[in-house]
Design a protein around this motif. Structure first.
Motif, mmCIF file in Angstrom:
data_model
loop_
_atom_site.group_PDB
_atom_site.id
_atom_site.type_symbol
_atom_site.label_atom_id
_atom_site.label_comp_id
_atom_site.label_asym_id
_atom_site.label_seq_id
_atom_site.Cartn_x
_atom_site.Cartn_y
_atom_site.Cartn_z
ATOM 1 N N HIS B 36 0.810 -1.205 0.000
ATOM 2 C CA HIS B 36 0.000 0.000 0.000
ATOM 3 C C HIS B 36 0.847 1.260 0.000
ATOM 4 C CE1 HIS B 36 -3.924 1.692 0.161
ATOM 5 N NE2 HIS B 36 -3.626 2.431 1.198
ATOM 6 N N HIS B 37 1.916 1.257 0.771
ATOM 7 C CA HIS B 37 2.746 2.462 0.888
ATOM 8 C C HIS B 37 4.170 2.260 0.404
ATOM 9 C CE1 HIS B 37 -0.370 4.579 2.974
ATOM 10 N NE2 HIS B 37 -0.460 3.635 3.863
ATOM 11 N N SER B 38 4.519 1.075 -0.037
ATOM 12 C CA SER B 38 5.888 0.788 -0.474
ATOM 13 C C SER B 38 5.800 -0.190 -1.635
ATOM 14 C CB SER B 38 6.688 0.193 0.695
ATOM 15 O OG SER B 38 6.068 -0.969 1.153
ATOM 16 N N PRO B 39 6.930 -0.471 -2.312
ATOM 17 C CA PRO B 39 6.858 -1.385 -3.453
ATOM 18 C C PRO B 39 6.281 -2.734 -3.089
ATOM 19 C CG PRO B 39 8.936 -0.284 -3.437
ATOM 20 C CD PRO B 39 8.240 0.139 -2.203
ATOM 21 N N GLY B 40 5.456 -3.262 -3.951
ATOM 22 C CA GLY B 40 4.791 -4.530 -3.694
ATOM 23 C C GLY B 40 3.371 -4.486 -4.211
ATOM 24 N N PHE B 103 -11.284 3.496 3.301
ATOM 25 C CA PHE B 103 -10.346 3.003 4.318
ATOM 26 C C PHE B 103 -10.683 3.669 5.645
ATOM 27 C CE2 PHE B 103 -7.562 6.641 5.057
ATOM 28 C CZ PHE B 103 -7.865 7.433 3.977
ATOM 29 N N ASP B 104 -10.251 3.012 6.708
ATOM 30 C CA ASP B 104 -10.444 3.572 8.046
ATOM 31 C C ASP B 104 -9.386 2.964 8.960
ATOM 32 O OD1 ASP B 104 -11.399 5.067 10.012
ATOM 33 O OD2 ASP B 104 -13.405 4.199 10.100
ATOM 34 N N TYR B 105 -9.226 3.586 10.146
ATOM 35 C CA TYR B 105 -8.243 3.094 11.110
ATOM 36 C C TYR B 105 -8.966 2.356 12.219
ATOM 37 C CZ TYR B 105 -4.949 6.066 8.735
ATOM 38 O OH TYR B 105 -4.150 6.621 7.788
ATOM 39 N N PHE B 106 -8.449 1.179 12.576
ATOM 40 C CA PHE B 106 -9.055 0.370 13.621
ATOM 41 C C PHE B 106 -7.994 0.044 14.664
ATOM 42 C CE2 PHE B 106 -11.573 -0.487 9.860
ATOM 43 C CZ PHE B 106 -12.856 -0.299 10.351
ATOM 44 N N LEU B 116 -7.181 -0.383 7.749
ATOM 45 C CA LEU B 116 -7.839 -1.425 6.947
ATOM 46 C C LEU B 116 -8.547 -0.740 5.787
ATOM 47 C CD1 LEU B 116 -9.383 -3.802 9.610
ATOM 48 C CD2 LEU B 116 -7.311 -4.091 8.313
ATOM 49 N N THR B 117 -8.372 -1.311 4.596
ATOM 50 C CA THR B 117 -8.925 -0.690 3.402
ATOM 51 C C THR B 117 -9.516 -1.744 2.490
ATOM 52 O OG1 THR B 117 -8.346 0.470 1.409
ATOM 53 C CG2 THR B 117 -6.592 -0.698 2.511
ATOM 54 N N THR B 118 -10.463 -1.336 1.678
ATOM 55 C CA THR B 118 -11.069 -2.288 0.748
ATOM 56 C C THR B 118 -10.184 -2.553 -0.456
ATOM 57 O OG1 THR B 118 -12.228 -0.475 -0.313
ATOM 58 C CG2 THR B 118 -13.400 -1.645 1.395
ATOM 59 N N VAL B 119 -9.081 -1.802 -0.598
ATOM 60 C CA VAL B 119 -8.131 -2.110 -1.677
ATOM 61 C C VAL B 119 -7.529 -3.493 -1.455
ATOM 62 C CG1 VAL B 119 -6.079 -1.266 -2.851
ATOM 63 C CG2 VAL B 119 -7.684 0.335 -1.926
ATOM 64 N N MET B 120 -7.456 -3.915 -0.159
ATOM 65 C CA MET B 120 -6.894 -5.228 0.151
ATOM 66 C C MET B 120 -7.665 -6.351 -0.552
ATOM 67 S SD MET B 120 -4.708 -6.900 1.958
ATOM 68 C CE MET B 120 -4.181 -5.966 3.369
#
Lengths: 94, 145
Positions: B36-40, B103-106, B116-120
Motif C-alpha cells: 500500500h505504501h511501499s513497493p509490492g 479506508f479507516d483506522y481500527f 484497513l482498506t477495501t483495496v486489500m
C-alpha cells in the motif's frame, strides 16, 4: 571517498557482466552458458545492492530478494533440463 | 520405457526446495501486505507465490503437487477476477463511482492502530488471478503428449 569506491565497484561489475555475456553467447557447451547466466544473476544482485547503498534507500531490497529467487529457480530448471531432458515431470518415477 | 542405467538421487534438492519454498511464500505474503505504501502489491505478491509453486513443480512433479494442492488453478483465476470486479461493483451499492475504495483506522488487539482498506480485497483478487494464470500457463506448456 565512498562514492569513488562504489563507482569503481559498479564499473568492475559491469566489466564482469560483459565478460559473462560473451561467455553466454559463445559458450561451447550448455553448462558453460548456464554457469554464466547464474553468474550474471549474482552480479546483478550485487549491483543493485551497491546502487541501493549509493542512493541511501531501502526501496530496492525487495528487488534483490525477487531477483535472487528467480536466478535460483532458473538455475535449477536449467540444471534439471541438462540432467533429465525434461523440466517438469508428469509423475514420480522413483 | 527407457530404463536409466543409474538412478538420479536428488534428495538434497528436494530438502532445500522444501525450505526455500517456505521462504518464498513468506516473501510473497510480505510483498502482498506491504503494497500500500511501499513497493509490492497483489501483482508482485501473486507472481512470487506462483514462483514458489513453479519451484515445487520443478523439484517434485505434477502428480505430487496436484495431490498436495488439490485446487483447479483456472477456477482460482476466475474467482480472483470475480472478486476484483466485485469490489468495483460494490462501490456502486453505496452510491459511489465504480472502483471507489474506502479506508479507516481500527484498533486491533495485537497490531495496534491499523489501517484497513477495501483495496486489500481488490489486491487479493489480483493476486489470485496472477497465481491461477501463471500456474495454468506453466502446466499447459510443460504437459507432453
Amino acid at each position: 571517498m565512498i562514492e569513488i569506491m562504489l563507482t569503481l565497484a559498479l564499473t568492475l561489475y559491469g566489466i564482469a557482466i560483459a565478460i559473462s555475456v560473451i561467455r553466454t553467447i559463445i559458450g561451447p557447451s550448455l553448462p558453460d552458458r548456464i554457469v554464466a547466466l547464474d553468474m550474471i544473476g549474482v552480479m546483478l544482485v550485487s549491483c543493485i545492492a551497491i546502487i541501493s547503498v549509493s542512493y541511501g534507500t531501502k526501496a530496492f531490497l525487495e528487488v534483490i530478494l525477487i531477483l535472487a529467487i528467480l536466478a535460483f529457480i532458473s538455475t535449477i530448471a536449467f540444471s534439471k533440463y541438462i540432467e533429465r531432458g525434461t523440466i517438469i515431470d508428469s509423475r514420480r518415477d522413483d | 520405457m527407457i530404463k536409466h542405467r543409474y538412478r538420479i538421487n536428488n534428495v538434497i534438492l528436494r530438502t532445500v526446495a522444501k525450505l526455500v519454498s517456505l521462504i518464498i511464500l513468506t516473501l510473497a505474503v510480505y510483498l502482498f501486505l506491504a503494497g500500500h505504501h511501499s513497493p509490492g502489491g497483489g501483482f508482485v505478491g501473486g507472481l512470487v507465490l506462483a514462483s514458489a509453486l513453479v519451484l515445487l513443480l520443478i523439484v517434485f512433479d505434477i502428480e505430487t503437487v496436484r495431490k498436495g494442492i488439490p485446487v483447479d488453478f483456472k477456477k482460482v483465476a476466475a474467482f480472483g477476477a470475480l472478486l476484483s470486479v466485485g469490489t468495483g461493483f460494490g462501490a456502486l451499492i453505496f452510491g459511489e463511482n465504480f472502483l471507489s475504495q474506502a479506508f479507516d483506522y481500527f484498533n486491533l488487539p495485537f497490531f495496534g492502530k491499523t489501517e484497513l482498506t477495501t483495496v486489500m480485497i481488490f489486491e487479493a483478487g489480483v493476486a489470485l488471478v496472477v497465481v491461477g494464470v501463471v500456474v495454468t500457463i506453466i502446466l499447459s506448456i510443460s504437459e507432453d503428449e
